[in-house]
Every structure is written in structure tokens, then in C-alpha cells.
Design a protein around this motif. Structure first.
Motif, short mmCIF file in Angstrom:
data_model
loop_
_atom_site.label_atom_id
_atom_site.label_comp_id
_atom_site.label_asym_id
_atom_site.label_seq_id
_atom_site.Cartn_x
_atom_site.Cartn_y
_atom_site.Cartn_z
N ILE A 126 89.97 36.83 42.34
CA ILE A 126 88.93 37.85 42.40
C ILE A 126 88.30 37.77 43.78
CG2 ILE A 126 86.82 38.74 41.37
CD1 ILE A 126 87.52 37.33 38.82
N ARG A 159 86.81 43.72 47.21
CA ARG A 159 86.18 43.59 45.88
C ARG A 159 87.15 44.10 44.82
NH1 ARG A 159 80.54 42.87 45.42
NH2 ARG A 159 79.67 42.91 47.50
N ARG A 169 84.30 38.47 50.75
CA ARG A 169 84.15 37.23 51.49
C ARG A 169 85.53 36.64 51.71
NH1 ARG A 169 80.21 33.37 48.68
NH2 ARG A 169 78.66 34.81 47.89
N PRO A 223 87.58 33.42 47.69
CA PRO A 223 87.58 34.22 46.47
C PRO A 223 86.45 33.81 45.54
CG PRO A 223 89.38 32.64 46.44
CD PRO A 223 88.74 32.53 47.79
N LEU A 224 86.03 34.78 44.72
CA LEU A 224 85.00 34.46 43.72
C LEU A 224 85.59 33.55 42.64
CD1 LEU A 224 82.04 35.59 42.80
CD2 LEU A 224 83.39 36.72 41.07
N ARG A 225 86.87 33.76 42.37
CA ARG A 225 87.54 32.94 41.37
C ARG A 225 88.99 32.83 41.76
NH1 ARG A 225 88.91 29.66 37.70
NH2 ARG A 225 88.71 30.03 35.46
N GLU A 273 87.56 28.09 45.08
CA GLU A 273 86.44 29.01 45.24
C GLU A 273 85.67 28.75 46.53
OE1 GLU A 273 84.00 28.68 41.79
OE2 GLU A 273 85.54 29.51 40.47
N ASN A 287 85.50 39.19 46.71
CA ASN A 287 84.14 39.69 46.66
C ASN A 287 83.60 39.88 48.07
OD1 ASN A 287 81.90 40.59 45.31
ND2 ASN A 287 80.96 38.56 45.18
#
Lengths: 176, 412
Positions: free
Chosen positions: B361, B342, B365, B368-370, B65, B363
Motif C-alpha cells: 500500500i 496512493r 511516501r 509503503p504504508l504496509r 514499513e 501513501n
């Protein structure tokens, strides 16, 4: 069967328990209310036209941004999600089921959100849920053996929470 | 007056000993790394097996992450460290699916050759170590002799022998080299001049020509060995339903008679790599199985792996034939700071030990968010408890070994 057909099928059967869906996503997902997850799972597994006999993956996701500077671009309400990736060996189709939970039960920090266990539906959920409990911090109600699985038994906190504080020391071992 | 019983065997069953708790591992040679099994036994008979895992846990998902996808590739190497290339491939494909990237034919071709070579290396270790679990040493030495050459070939490709980070989002880091010194092991085995140089493809072909006839020898050493059959056949029987219920995948699932292989049945982004290739998917029951073997037992799981080596050789050969004509570059740029859209994707690939899944996932960026890694061995190991209940202590290594788990992947 496509995700749209499954969604229609579930809405017809469970009505308002189906709380959302995104059917045009790369992996289409259907969102289910947390109190209905066991009956929906049982239906998905046993219904002859669906037969989702395999739970490929169960993951917990923490949607939260601890850094206030980045908060404006974050774009999600703070919450925790449990994501079930299902597959049917008979029909060779797959489905993603999601459950949204509050980050903490009743808004009290440290009280884990609760979700009924599906380990009675798919046996593998037993270990996956233990992992989600251990790392993400979700209390699977009714789980036969909800103990930490990857972290040590006396570990404090749930590391995959975005606001997790790394420990400074553990049994005399320096962290950070 | 002593109690009269008609069947004299009943007396024997009435003799109860106390239940014992026996600890096996985490430093036990037959647990394949740091697996701890807590056995509740009555004499020699197992009542309950509780696996304790997590000794290698480093929370790779948390690290994921905080890193961009190309930066996390080296961490995937360290999951199933016996099949690092396949782990890289799974992650690279998941990221490519998320950003909607299609790698050129050349990259796919190189990926296929490398991934299948790693499958051979991984199954060779699985075979050798399984023999070791059951008390025969020589197959292990032969397996490592062969694997050594594959590692030498990988070293020429990417500079590493175990943690390759070779397959990255966008393709592979380098094209196959056109001129390499012959791997010393290969020169020795084939009687070539140890100073000769040749192209990577030629060296690989030379190795496969040498390896293929050896597989018959492994069968004589292990598969058809009466002691081996006695230790594996009709033991640790897993039914088809049980395998699916416990999320078992890969050779464990196919050993129980489920005809499912993601290289054929997976998602288009993955099966695209294997399109136009001819290969069979070995599924139990086998016609040439010994009469003692039962569908879903240790022997079937082992034999699926052995047969997969043959199929992997076939695939590599076809891949090498197409290498020269494959169009495009071996890599297209994937910037370190590429923003992930996203969206979220989940992709499973067929690794030597089962279906490894990555759930990403994005987002907006680079990080990753996850980044979730669903481990195949994690699911395969979860079946140990029900599988071992009622067997003897001596059969535990045979059953756990037949699941062929790698702790690095389970603990992540």
C-alpha cells in the motif's frame, strides 16, 4: 466475472451491507460491513458463478499516523482494515474484499476491535487470522484457537500497529 | 470367565495405552530448520499434530514499513533463503505494478534465466533434504554438488551466494557478465581447464548440458527406489479440495491434481516474462508413477518438483537463446526515494515452494504504508495437522518433508 459485475451482484443480494467499492483501482476492491462478512464470504465461496474457493491472503492494515507533523499529508481516517484476497480456481478470477474496523473497540485504547471469523469458510483463514491477531491486533470472534502464532505467547502488544512501542527488554534480553 | 470375542483382532484394538505428548523440534534434523511439532500420540499412532512456529520471526513486515522498496529487497532474500532470487522477483514485480513501471525485454530475459536457475537450485535442495529425511544420504551430496555450481554462477552475477538482492524494482542490478572464470566445480566435473574464462551464458549452458543427463540418475537413486516408494507412496494423501481449502500452492497443489501455475495463469505483469516460451506444467497424476502412488500423496509432490527441474532447464535454455537479441537495458533507474502512489496492489508469483504474494500500500511516501508478505510455506504448513492425523511417528518427517517448507519464509 469482473469486479463491477460481482459488485452489482452483491449489492442486489446484500443491499446496505456492501458499504463501498473502488472498481477502477489496480486491484478492484469491495467493502463489506463487518457484521456481514461471514455470510458474504459463504456466498462468494458457494455461488456457482463466483466460486471463490481459495483465500489467497488475509492481511490486517493499520491506518494511523503517530507523528503529528506528518498527519496533514496522511490522508486517511484512523482505522484498521482487514483485506481478503480471493481467487477462484474454477473461473480463474480474483477479488479483493475489505472490512473497515475502528482502531479500538468502543474507542478504548487496548480493547481490540472485533470481527467474526471466516475460518469456517476457508480453513486457511485459521492461521491467517491468528497472524492478523498477533501482529495487527484484531479479535476474530468465534475463532477456534485465537492464540499468538509468530510472536511469543507472553509478548505484549501488536507490532504492526503504527503506535506500537518497542519493548525495552524481554526476559532479560535488551531491546532497542 | 473371560470375555469371548469372535474376532481375535478386537482384543488387540481394545488394548489402550495412555496418550503421550511428544515434542519434536525446534532443533530436530528432519524439521527443516526451527519448526516445533507437538505430537499427541497413542503409542506410535498420531492423534494430533500442532505446529509451533515463529522461532525465526523478525517482523520483516514492520521493517518494510520503514524502508523504501529497494531497501527492503535484502529482507526478501532472507525469507525463502533457498530461492532468494524468486523472492526478490516477487517484491520487485509488486512494486513495479504499483508504480506502473514496465521493465525492458533484456531485464525480463535476465530475470527469467536467473529465477529459473534458482528454481533448479531450490528443488535440488528440496530433493536432497527429502532423501535425508527418509534416511538416504547420497542424493543430498549429489544435489549439493550441483547446487554449488549454480551458487558459483550466481556469485559471478551478483557477488553473493545466498542473499542475492539481484532482482530489484526496475530490473536487475547488473547485466550478465561476459567473462568469468569457470566455476571450480564445473571445471572438475566436465574435465575443463580450471583456469579458463568464458562468458556467463556459456558457463551456464555448459552446466545445464552436464546437469540434464544426471536427472535420470536422481530418479534411479530416489524416485524409482523401492524403499523410497514404500516410505512416500500412499502416505500423506491430500485431496484436491483439501489443498485448495488450506491455501496450498505450488508443487503441493499440483501434486494434488490442480492444474494451476502462475507462470501461465498469473497476472499479465508476471506472465509477460514467460510469453513465447514453451514449457509444460507437471501435474499429478503421472503416467509413469509406480502403482503404489495415489493422487496427492508424498510421492506425487516430490515428483512434481523433479519434473519442474526439467522444465526449468528448458526455460533457461530458451531464455539464453533469446538473451543476445533481447532489446533494452538490464535495468532502468528506480530511485531510492521514489514516492509510491496512493494505491494498493497484491501480486503473487510462482516461487519454487508455492505462490508468494506481496501486498503493498503506497501513501505518497517512499516507504509503503504496509508491506505484507504472504508466505506460501505458511499456508502449506498449516495443512500438517489434518494431514498427519492417524499416521505413524516415523511418517511425520516424510510428510512434513514432502511439503518442503523453509522456516525463514514462514516466520518472516
Amino acid at each position: 466475472m469482473t469486479a463491477a459485475e460481482i459488485h452489482q451482484n452483491l449489492v442486489a443480494r446484500f443491499g446496505s451491507k456492501v458499504t463501498g467499492a473502488k472498481l477502477d483501482a489496480l486491484d478492484p476492491w469491495i467493502e463489506i460491513a463487518s457484521d456481514a462478512i461471514v455470510e458474504v464470504s459463504e456466498y462468494l465461496k458457494t455461488e456457482p458463478s463466483l466460486r471463490f474457493d481459495s483465500l489467497n491472503n488475509l492481511s490486517g492494515v493499520d491506518y494511523f499516523e503517530p507523528d503529528e507533523k506528518k498527519l496533514a499529508k496522511f490522508g486517511h481516517e484512523p482505522h484498521v482494515e482487514v483485506v481478503y484476497h480471493l481467487y477462484s480456481y474454477e473461473h480463474r478470477h480474483s477479488l479483493v474484499v475489505k472490512v473497515k474496523l475502528p482502531r479500538w473497540k468502543d474507542g478504548k485504547a487496548g480493547e481490540l476491535p472485533e470481527l467474526p471469523t471466516v475460518s469456517g469458510v476457508w480453513s486457511i483463514a485459521d492461521w491467517h487470522e491468528r497472524e492478523a491477531f498477533d501482529l495487527v491486533g484484531i479479535n476474530f470472534v468465534g475463532h477456534p484457537n485465537l492464540r499468538r502464532i509468530l510472536c511469543a505467547e507472553d509478548w505484549i502488544g501488536h507490532p504492526l500497529r503504527k503506535d506500537y512501542d518497542f519493548p525495552l527488554e524481554y526476559h532479560g534480553i535488551r531491546g532497542r | 470367565m473371560p470375555l469371548q470375542v469372535e474376532d481375535p483382532r478386537i482384543v488387540e484394538f481394545d488394548v489402550r495405552t495412555d496418550e503421550m505428548l511428544v515434542n519434536m523440534g525446534p532443533q530436530h534434523p528432519s524439521t527443516h530448520g526451527v519448526l516445533r511439532l507437538l505430537l499427541r500420540t497413542d503409542g506410535e499412532v498420531i492423534h494430533e499434530v500442532t505446529p509451533h512456529i515463529g522461532y525465526l520471526h523478525r517482523c520483516a513486515e514492520k521493517i518494510g514499513e520503514n524502508l523504501s522498496p529497494p531497501q527492503w529487497v535484502p529482507y526478501t532474500d532472507r525469507m525463502d533463503y533457498l530461492a532468494g532470487m524468486n523472492m526478490n522477483l516477487g517484491w520487485a514485480l509488486a512494486v513495479e505494478k504499483l508504480v506502473g513501471m514496465q521493465v525492458p525485454d533484456k531485464a525480463m530475459n535476465v530475470r527469467l534465466i536467473i529465477a529459473e536457475m534458482n528454481r533448479i537450485a531450490s528443488h535440488l535442495v528440496g530433493m536432497g533434504a527429502y532423501g535425508l529425511d527418509l534416511g538416504t544420504f547420497s542424493p543430498f551430496l549429489y544435489a549439493f554438488r550441483e547446487r554449488e555450481i549454480i551458487l558459483d554462477l550466481f556469485e559471478e552475477v551478483c557477488g553473493a551466494r545466498l542473499t542475492y538482492s539481484y532482482i530489484t524494482p526496475g530490473g536487475v542490478t547488473h547485466d550478465l557478465p561476459t567473462s568469468i572464470p569457470i566455476p571450480p566445480g564445473l571445471a572438475g566435473l566436465t574435465g575443463r581447464n580450471p583456469n579458463m574464462t568464458l562468458s556467463w551464458i556459456d558457463a551456464c549452458r555448459m552446466f545445464l548440458d552436464w546437469l540434464e543427463p544426471r536427472i535420470v540418475e536422481y530418479h534411479t537413486l530416489l524416485t524409482e527406489n523401492q524403499i523410497f516408494i514404500k516410505r512416500t507412496a500412499a502416505l500423506g494423501i491430500m485431496s484436491r479440495e483439501m489443498a485448495i481449502d488450506y491455501g496450498c500452492t505450488g508443487p503441493v497443489l499440483r501434486g494434488s491434481g490442480v492444474d494451476h501455475d502462475l507462470r501461465r495463469d498469473g497476472e499479465p505483469i508476471y506472465t509477460r516474462m514467460y510469453q513465447g516460451y514453451e514449457f509444460d506444467i507437471p501435474v499429478a497424476p503421472f503416467e509413469d508413477a509406480p502403482p503404489e502412488a495415489i493422487l496427492g500423496d508424498n510421492w506425487c509432490r516430490f515428483y512434481v518438483r523433479m519434473m519442474e527441474v526439467v522444465q526449468a532447464i528448458r526455460l533457461v535454455r530458451q531464455g539464453m537463446d533469446r538473451y543476445a537479441s533481447a532489446a533494452g537495458e538490464a535495468r532502468i533507474p528506480f530511485k531510492m526515494a521514489t514516492k509510491l502512489p496512493r494505491a494498493e496492489v497484491y501480486l503473487e508469483t510462482e516461487c519454487p515452494r508455492g505462490q508468494m504474494g506481496f501486498y503493498v500500500i503506497g501513501n505518497d511516501r517512499a516507504e509503503p504504508l504496509r508491506a505484507r508478505a504472504k508466505s506460501s510455506c505458511f499456508c502449506n504448513l498449516s495443512v500438517t495437522g489434518p494431514l498427519c492425523a492417524g499416521c505413524l511417528i516415523a511418517d511425520i518427517p516424510a510428510i512434513v518433508g514432502s511439503l518442503d517448507v523453509v522456516m525463514g519464509e514462514i516466520d518472516r
